[in-house]
Design a protein around this motif. Sequence first.
Motif, PDB file in Angstrom:
ATOM      1  N   TRP A 214       0.837  -1.199   0.000  1.00 27.11           N
ATOM      2  CA  TRP A 214       0.000   0.000   0.000  1.00 27.11           C
ATOM      3  C   TRP A 214       0.876   1.254   0.000  1.00 27.11           C
ATOM      4  O   TRP A 214       0.636   2.192  -0.761  1.00 27.11           O
ATOM      5  CB  TRP A 214      -0.911  -0.031   1.213  1.00 27.11           C
ATOM      6  CG  TRP A 214      -1.739   1.185   1.426  1.00 27.11           C
ATOM      7  CD1 TRP A 214      -1.533   2.147   2.356  1.00 27.11           C
ATOM      8  CD2 TRP A 214      -2.900   1.579   0.696  1.00 27.11           C
ATOM      9  NE1 TRP A 214      -2.500   3.118   2.261  1.00 27.11           N
ATOM     10  CE2 TRP A 214      -3.347   2.800   1.232  1.00 27.11           C
ATOM     11  CE3 TRP A 214      -3.602   1.031  -0.368  1.00 27.11           C
ATOM     12  CZ2 TRP A 214      -4.465   3.465   0.756  1.00 27.11           C
ATOM     13  CZ3 TRP A 214      -4.716   1.704  -0.841  1.00 27.11           C
ATOM     14  CH2 TRP A 214      -5.132   2.897  -0.283  1.00 27.11           C
ATOM     15  N   ALA A 215       1.890   1.275   0.821  1.00 24.80           N
ATOM     16  CA  ALA A 215       2.795   2.419   0.886  1.00 24.80           C
ATOM     17  C   ALA A 215       3.544   2.594  -0.426  1.00 24.80           C
ATOM     18  O   ALA A 215       3.693   3.708  -0.931  1.00 24.80           O
ATOM     19  CB  ALA A 215       3.780   2.257   2.039  1.00 24.80           C
ATOM     20  N   ALA A 216       4.007   1.501  -0.994  1.00 27.58           N
ATOM     21  CA  ALA A 216       4.725   1.582  -2.270  1.00 27.58           C
ATOM     22  C   ALA A 216       3.798   2.061  -3.380  1.00 27.58           C
ATOM     23  O   ALA A 216       4.190   2.861  -4.225  1.00 27.58           O
ATOM     24  CB  ALA A 216       5.305   0.215  -2.624  1.00 27.58           C
ATOM     25  N   GLY A 217       2.566   1.588  -3.354  1.00 28.02           N
ATOM     26  CA  GLY A 217       1.601   2.008  -4.376  1.00 28.02           C
ATOM     27  C   GLY A 217       1.297   3.488  -4.301  1.00 28.02           C
ATOM     28  O   GLY A 217       1.217   4.172  -5.335  1.00 28.02           O
ATOM     29  N   LEU A 218       1.112   4.014  -3.101  1.00 30.16           N
ATOM     30  CA  LEU A 218       0.836   5.449  -2.962  1.00 30.16           C
ATOM     31  C   LEU A 218       2.038   6.296  -3.369  1.00 30.16           C
ATOM     32  O   LEU A 218       1.883   7.363  -3.962  1.00 30.16           O
ATOM     33  CB  LEU A 218       0.431   5.782  -1.528  1.00 30.16           C
ATOM     34  CG  LEU A 218      -1.010   5.468  -1.167  1.00 30.16           C
ATOM     35  CD1 LEU A 218      -1.262   5.780   0.297  1.00 30.16           C
ATOM     36  CD2 LEU A 218      -1.976   6.226  -2.043  1.00 30.16           C
ATOM     37  N   THR A 219       3.226   5.824  -3.050  1.00 33.17           N
ATOM     38  CA  THR A 219       4.422   6.576  -3.426  1.00 33.17           C
ATOM     39  C   THR A 219       4.605   6.591  -4.934  1.00 33.17           C
ATOM     40  O   THR A 219       4.926   7.625  -5.518  1.00 33.17           O
ATOM     41  CB  THR A 219       5.661   5.987  -2.736  1.00 33.17           C
ATOM     42  OG1 THR A 219       5.430   5.953  -1.322  1.00 33.17           O
ATOM     43  CG2 THR A 219       6.892   6.825  -3.004  1.00 33.17           C
ATOM     44  N   VAL A 220       4.364   5.460  -5.583  1.00 29.75           N
ATOM     45  CA  VAL A 220       4.454   5.420  -7.044  1.00 29.75           C
ATOM     46  C   VAL A 220       3.364   6.279  -7.666  1.00 29.75           C
ATOM     47  O   VAL A 220       3.597   6.989  -8.651  1.00 29.75           O
ATOM     48  CB  VAL A 220       4.384   3.959  -7.556  1.00 29.75           C
ATOM     49  CG1 VAL A 220       4.219   3.898  -9.061  1.00 29.75           C
ATOM     50  CG2 VAL A 220       5.623   3.201  -7.137  1.00 29.75           C
ATOM     51  N   PHE A 221       2.151   6.230  -7.091  1.00 33.41           N
ATOM     52  CA  PHE A 221       1.060   7.085  -7.565  1.00 33.41           C
ATOM     53  C   PHE A 221       1.465   8.549  -7.489  1.00 33.41           C
ATOM     54  O   PHE A 221       1.275   9.310  -8.450  1.00 33.41           O
ATOM     55  CB  PHE A 221      -0.192   6.837  -6.722  1.00 33.41           C
ATOM     56  CG  PHE A 221      -1.286   7.830  -6.950  1.00 33.41           C
ATOM     57  CD1 PHE A 221      -2.092   7.747  -8.077  1.00 33.41           C
ATOM     58  CD2 PHE A 221      -1.522   8.849  -6.042  1.00 33.41           C
ATOM     59  CE1 PHE A 221      -3.107   8.666  -8.288  1.00 33.41           C
ATOM     60  CE2 PHE A 221      -2.531   9.765  -6.241  1.00 33.41           C
ATOM     61  CZ  PHE A 221      -3.330   9.677  -7.368  1.00 33.41           C
ATOM     62  N   ALA A 222       2.028   8.960  -6.371  1.00 35.47           N
ATOM     63  CA  ALA A 222       2.458  10.350  -6.210  1.00 35.47           C
ATOM     64  C   ALA A 222       3.564  10.698  -7.190  1.00 35.47           C
ATOM     65  O   ALA A 222       3.578  11.798  -7.753  1.00 35.47           O
ATOM     66  CB  ALA A 222       2.916  10.599  -4.775  1.00 35.47           C
ATOM     67  N   ALA A 223       4.499   9.774  -7.410  1.00 37.76           N
ATOM     68  CA  ALA A 223       5.594  10.032  -8.349  1.00 37.76           C
ATOM     69  C   ALA A 223       5.070  10.214  -9.767  1.00 37.76           C
ATOM     70  O   ALA A 223       5.478  11.136 -10.477  1.00 37.76           O
ATOM     71  CB  ALA A 223       6.604   8.883  -8.303  1.00 37.76           C
ATOM     72  N   VAL A 224       4.146   9.358 -10.172  1.00 37.21           N
ATOM     73  CA  VAL A 224       3.583   9.464 -11.524  1.00 37.21           C
ATOM     74  C   VAL A 224       2.783  10.752 -11.668  1.00 37.21           C
ATOM     75  O   VAL A 224       2.917  11.485 -12.662  1.00 37.21           O
ATOM     76  CB  VAL A 224       2.718   8.223 -11.842  1.00 37.21           C
ATOM     77  CG1 VAL A 224       1.919   8.423 -13.109  1.00 37.21           C
ATOM     78  CG2 VAL A 224       3.592   6.987 -11.954  1.00 37.21           C
ATOM     79  N   MET A 225       1.933  11.048 -10.693  1.00 37.43           N
ATOM     80  CA  MET A 225       1.110  12.263 -10.767  1.00 37.43           C
ATOM     81  C   MET A 225       1.976  13.518 -10.749  1.00 37.43           C
ATOM     82  O   MET A 225       1.700  14.474 -11.483  1.00 37.43           O
ATOM     83  CB  MET A 225       0.099  12.295  -9.614  1.00 37.43           C
ATOM     84  CG  MET A 225      -0.954  11.227  -9.704  1.00 37.43           C
ATOM     85  SD  MET A 225      -2.034  11.436 -11.122  1.00 37.43           S
ATOM     86  CE  MET A 225      -3.044  12.758 -10.554  1.00 37.43           C
ATOM     87  N   LEU A 226       3.018  13.528  -9.927  1.00 38.23           N
ATOM     88  CA  LEU A 226       3.902  14.691  -9.887  1.00 38.23           C
ATOM     89  C   LEU A 226       4.668  14.821 -11.194  1.00 38.23           C
ATOM     90  O   LEU A 226       4.879  15.936 -11.686  1.00 38.23           O
ATOM     91  CB  LEU A 226       4.856  14.606  -8.696  1.00 38.23           C
ATOM     92  CG  LEU A 226       5.650  15.865  -8.380  1.00 38.23           C
ATOM     93  CD1 LEU A 226       4.714  17.014  -8.006  1.00 38.23           C
ATOM     94  CD2 LEU A 226       6.624  15.615  -7.254  1.00 38.23           C
ATOM     95  N   GLY A 227       5.067  13.704 -11.771  1.00 40.89           N
ATOM     96  CA  GLY A 227       5.740  13.744 -13.069  1.00 40.89           C
ATOM     97  C   GLY A 227       4.832  14.280 -14.165  1.00 40.89           C
ATOM     98  O   GLY A 227       5.245  15.109 -14.981  1.00 40.89           O
ATOM     99  N   ILE A 228       3.570  13.827 -14.183  1.00 47.59           N
ATOM    100  CA  ILE A 228       2.610  14.333 -15.167  1.00 47.59           C
ATOM    101  C   ILE A 228       2.358  15.813 -14.950  1.00 47.59           C
ATOM    102  O   ILE A 228       2.322  16.599 -15.900  1.00 47.59           O
ATOM    103  CB  ILE A 228       1.297  13.529 -15.104  1.00 47.59           C
ATOM    104  CG1 ILE A 228       1.520  12.104 -15.596  1.00 47.59           C
ATOM    105  CG2 ILE A 228       0.197  14.203 -15.914  1.00 47.59           C
ATOM    106  CD1 ILE A 228       0.345  11.179 -15.347  1.00 47.59           C
ATOM    107  N   THR A 229       2.194  16.204 -13.697  1.00 46.79           N
ATOM    108  CA  THR A 229       1.996  17.616 -13.373  1.00 46.79           C
ATOM    109  C   THR A 229       3.181  18.443 -13.845  1.00 46.79           C
ATOM    110  O   THR A 229       3.014  19.530 -14.398  1.00 46.79           O
ATOM    111  CB  THR A 229       1.800  17.788 -11.853  1.00 46.79           C
ATOM    112  OG1 THR A 229       0.669  17.027 -11.442  1.00 46.79           O
ATOM    113  CG2 THR A 229       1.607  19.232 -11.472  1.00 46.79           C
TER     114      THR A 229
END
Length: 141
Positions: free
Chosen positions: A17-32
Amino acid sequence: MAATHTSHRTDGSRQMWAAGLTVFAAVMLGITGVVGIFRGIMAIAEDDVFLTTPDYVFQFDLTGWGWIHLVLGVVAVLVSFGLYRTSMWARVAGVAIAALVIVANFLSLPYYPAWSILMIAMSGFVIWALCVVKPDDTAAL
């Protein structure tokens, strides 16, 4: 009688769960960041995509807004690469950059309203994802 509650989560699922949220944040921040870079380039080139609002309180030159969005976009992309390594400095910097992106997009809302609202929402999700993961959850990643 005393009831005992057992946790349905194991350590493995918490780490996933922690890894998934961190990857989600990384992808969203990269797209942003990438969208911010493109938006900055469009503003620096003074593209006709942007609206002109003569009576806006936070009135800046469109080229100035372009440089602000370009710099924030580049930094957001760089921080997103640090989030893939789950480092604490990247989580703190990610929250700070996402907050600055929210402020910059709020201030430039009249120039490009649809993208500003989208960027504010994406940055809000990044902040949420980086803040809900406990520091000890990412230690085993």
